[in-house]
Design a protein around this motif. Structure first.
Motif, PDB file in Angstrom:
ATOM      1  N   LEU A  27       8.236   4.244  11.301  1.00  0.00           N
ATOM      2  CA  LEU A  27       7.278   4.531  10.337  1.00  0.00           C
ATOM      3  C   LEU A  27       6.717   2.880  10.006  1.00  0.00           C
ATOM      4  O   LEU A  27       5.605   3.081   9.657  1.00  0.00           O
ATOM      5  N   GLU A  30       4.196   2.382  12.500  1.00  0.00           N
ATOM      6  CA  GLU A  30       3.182   3.216  12.719  1.00  0.00           C
ATOM      7  C   GLU A  30       2.589   3.497  11.554  1.00  0.00           C
ATOM      8  O   GLU A  30       1.047   3.383  11.421  1.00  0.00           O
ATOM      9  N   GLN A  31       2.683   3.096  10.157  1.00  0.00           N
ATOM     10  CA  GLN A  31       2.231   3.457   8.668  1.00  0.00           C
ATOM     11  C   GLN A  31       1.847   2.435   8.196  1.00  0.00           C
ATOM     12  O   GLN A  31       1.713   1.991   6.937  1.00  0.00           O
ATOM     13  N   ASP A  34      -1.657   1.751   6.271  1.00  0.00           N
ATOM     14  CA  ASP A  34      -1.211   2.355   4.820  1.00  0.00           C
ATOM     15  C   ASP A  34      -0.300   2.158   4.027  1.00  0.00           C
ATOM     16  O   ASP A  34      -0.231   1.505   2.474  1.00  0.00           O
ATOM     17  N   LEU A  35       1.048   1.542   4.637  1.00  0.00           N
ATOM     18  CA  LEU A  35       1.783   0.876   3.208  1.00  0.00           C
ATOM     19  C   LEU A  35       1.277  -0.612   2.839  1.00  0.00           C
ATOM     20  O   LEU A  35       0.924  -0.653   1.412  1.00  0.00           O
ATOM     21  N   ALA A  37      -1.930  -0.790   2.568  1.00  0.00           N
ATOM     22  CA  ALA A  37      -2.507  -1.169   1.078  1.00  0.00           C
ATOM     23  C   ALA A  37      -1.821  -0.529   0.164  1.00  0.00           C
ATOM     24  O   ALA A  37      -2.572  -0.981  -1.659  1.00  0.00           O
ATOM     25  N   ARG A  38      -0.899   0.392   0.167  1.00  0.00           N
ATOM     26  CA  ARG A  38      -0.009   0.911  -1.274  1.00  0.00           C
ATOM     27  C   ARG A  38       0.355  -0.067  -1.937  1.00  0.00           C
ATOM     28  O   ARG A  38       0.447   0.247  -3.170  1.00  0.00           O
ATOM     29  N   LEU A 319      11.433   5.195   2.796  1.00  0.00           N
ATOM     30  CA  LEU A 319       9.801   4.451   3.091  1.00  0.00           C
ATOM     31  C   LEU A 319       9.423   4.636   1.234  1.00  0.00           C
ATOM     32  O   LEU A 319       8.802   3.412   0.980  1.00  0.00           O
ATOM     33  N   VAL A 323       7.981   1.192  -0.551  1.00  0.00           N
ATOM     34  CA  VAL A 323       6.951   1.268  -1.288  1.00  0.00           C
ATOM     35  C   VAL A 323       7.468   0.660  -2.900  1.00  0.00           C
ATOM     36  O   VAL A 323       6.804   0.194  -3.771  1.00  0.00           O
TER      37      VAL A 323
END
Lengths: 437, 437
Positions: A27, A30-31, A34-35, A37-38, A319, A323
């Motif tokens: 993850l 793959e993310q 997104d991670l 950005a968050r 995850l 974050v």
């Protein structure tokens, strides 16, 4: 690599690359966008500590990241966040403490460690000003600890009632739906990978007890350890028990129950099989799913439902915590500390008050019911319903009590067993989630 | 007054003292010691803005705290936190903006404002570095926004499927359990205080649509307003619809659905009645309860259940947010900002893909089914099951389709209506929560 806002990457050290760890690696890769950005900055995997370098993993891991020297990894100057998914007490505890001593933020899924020695881990977080998040330690993917710690921070929790072990829920659900015996259902769970070859931690309630300790501590702002938890497993549940519960409109579940005492001055924390009405929201929790029911003074009855285990669901919770600690680091702050100000004590199981379903084999002759009822009355255990069914020379008495203390019920059962007209006390099961007083 | 850690009190200004506001006043008073311990400093009510001073309240409020000058209250230098429970667009918006301009932290339960003009409110929070928390705006006491914003921050949400309006759920539940008509069930809901004298906002789906907009924005890191939401109410649901659904093992619920499109590039946001299988966890949500089902890539299927409205439950969510912003102020930090980086667009309803249950009254003669089926085929709507039941000269066709776009289905229905052998399209209902492709 993406670089949100131009901020330098936060570096993540992962301890363990098994079922959960390999999903965390996947993850993070793959993310990544997104991670980033968050969080507001990219997350970069700095290294993965494993026991053996050559083992096959569930996901591809850059061999250059793998190391067997976990101690060196968690103390590396460039590491910001340490994620511990090894499990067990050692070396997990030493590694977490070493990381915190150097100001790393820690995310862990380790219920056993938190339930056995939470004081040390939380104390180190406090002393070092380090973040400690552990959503994945209870009920896998279900957001539960954050809601309890934060969303309900302005409320007063009365009771937490949960199905927090997927293996035992699968077994009991199979027994309920197919009439299987415990052994048959366990074998099926093992064949499907829901139960381990040695199922002790699950079927004897150890796993659920650790989670109950963590839940109780958070819900009641007190310190609770696994040793405080009254624990009974499901190995003695028979197909007949399940069938009899069904006949009365109940289903048997392994519950973790954390409840404030009636006077509010102590808490009870227990894990045991119990009968709950089929109309209760927890009764509909099938297969290996988990669900936790929370009763709070203002919020009323809440339920949280989802996958309680498995690589990807647990990794989702990990995850989310990564974050959170990453955002905290960027903001120069940290999440809520352990809250134990209420300092409520866990009362002995004997003080727990609930209802009971009791099945007794007796001789079928006049006066038997009166003598049995006398013993209940003597111990102040009030009977709500009784059903007598003849079986030739014998009869079966099925009694459901009003609320009574566990100590009074135990004394009642002991005296019943000594009665000449009682052939056997066939089963004693607590009844929960049924608000009839 | 207790004074945790000797820190000065944080001062709370409350806007509105109705059903929710009076419970906030009560809880701030009754739980003062717990709140101080959890925050790390006492919370002190600095003032309560109301429309009329003399009105009777649900709780005792020190008259010295009451004021009709809300503007003066929110801009007072000593106020740290502003809690807005007035509802509606104005004056709520102006007051919140005035508070943020002076660096106050804001807690609001105002779904209408956030759904209509969230951009302004979130923008002001960002520009002023002010905290904005709004857990109580969706699904009352159920911790939902915090889990979506924080616990699932490391996951990718596919779909949110929720019962977010208690009034309509009560009405539909009564229709299902007692066979009542919509009008009868509405009257009952009004008598019990579940529905207002003018029930439009609830029964026409406006309330649920505002919540759907907020949920979609958070779940998909995009900006969604109430105007983007396709909305249908429940006023046309008949007892026959409910009965027919029951016969097929379904129940009708008013759902708020926020879903990523199959290609992941847009989102659909809609509120309408739909049939869901009785085995679906949302089917068991009775009376005025709310529940929200979340499907995420890693976490899988999660459900959050509880009281969606009412004074005390909503106040519980408000208090949780007050504790959060208070902790943030003490730590000199703030919670997560609005996250709209994904910037996904809401696609038109015609692009929404789902399944449909259609009931058509037709002439009972040879060839009818073929002609009806032809029209479905022409629009590429694939039929999963069909049931034909003769009724003398007429027959009823009940069709359930495979997944098809709303546009294709609408075109099919329009053409069916024009067919000479079709007496009437008696009902068209979407089918959700049934994963059969």
């Amino acid at each position: 690599m993406s670089n949100a806002g131009g901020k330098p990457a936060l570096k993540v050290a992962l301890l363990g690359c098994g079922v959960v760890g390999s999903q965390v690696v996947r993850l993070l890769r793959e993310q990544a966008d997104d991670l980033a950005a968050r969080v507001g900055a990219p997350l970069e995997l700095a290294g993965v500590a494993v026991r053996r370098l050559g083992r096959k993993r569930d996901t591809e891991v850059d061999p250059a990241l793998l190391t067997t020297d976990a101690e060196a990894l968690v103390t590396r100057d460039d590491v910001d966040i340490v994620v511990e998914v090894i499990g067990g007490i050692e070396p997990a505890r030493s590694l977490i403490l070493a990381a915190m001593a150097r100001g790393k933020s820690v995310v862990t899924a380790n219920k056993a460690l938190l339930a056995e020695d939470g004081a040390t881990i939380h104390g180190a977080a406090r002393d070092n000003g380090a973040d400690l998040y552990f959503e994945a330690s209870v009920a896998g993917a279900i957001p539960l600890l954050r809601p309890l710690r934060e969303s309900l921070a302005g409320d007063r929790v009365r009771r937490v009632l949960g199905i927090v072990n997927g293996t035992t829920n699968y077994i009991l659900d199979r027994m309920d739906s197919s009439g299987a015996s415990f052994t048959e259902a366990l074998e099926e769970a093992q064949a499907l990978g829901y139960a381990e070859a040695d199922p002790t931690a699950d079927v004897e309630g150890f796993d659920a007890a650790a989670k109950a300790a963590i839940l109780a501590g958070i819900a009641f702002h007190s310190r609770v350890t696994a040793a405080d938890v009254h624990r009974e497993g499901i190995t003695e549940i028979t197909a007949a028990d399940v069938d009899s519960a069904r006949g009365m409109g109940y289903v048997i579940k392994l519950l973790a129950i954390c409840a404030r005492s009636d006077d509010g001055r102590s808490i009870g924390v227990r894990v045991h099989p119990a009968m709950i009405p089929r109309s209760h929201p927890l009764a509909g929790v099938r297969e290996a799913y988990n669900a936790v029911f929370v009763e709070a003074e203002s919020a009323g009855r809440l339920m949280f439902y989802g996958a309680g285990a498995g690589g990807a669901p647990t990794a989702s919770a990990v995850l989310g915590d990564i974050v959170a600690v990453a955002r905290n680091r960027l903001a120069g702050t940290r999440g809520p500390e352990e809250s134990t100000y209420a300092d409520l004590k866990v009362h002995p199981m004997g003080d727990t008050v609930t209802r009971y379903h009791i099945s007794v084999d007796v001789a079928d002759k006049p006066g038997v019911l009166a003598r049995v009822a006398d013993i209940f009355a003597k111990h102040d255990v009030s009977i709500q319903t009784v059903l007598q069914e003849g079986r030739g020379d014998d009869a079966q008495l099925v009694l459901v009590t009003h609320r009574a203390s566990d100590a009074a019920l135990s004394a009642t059962i002991e005296e019943l067993r000594d009665l000449d007209i009682v052939r056997a006390v066939a089963s004693v099961m607590r009844v929960e989630g049924d608000e009839t007083p």
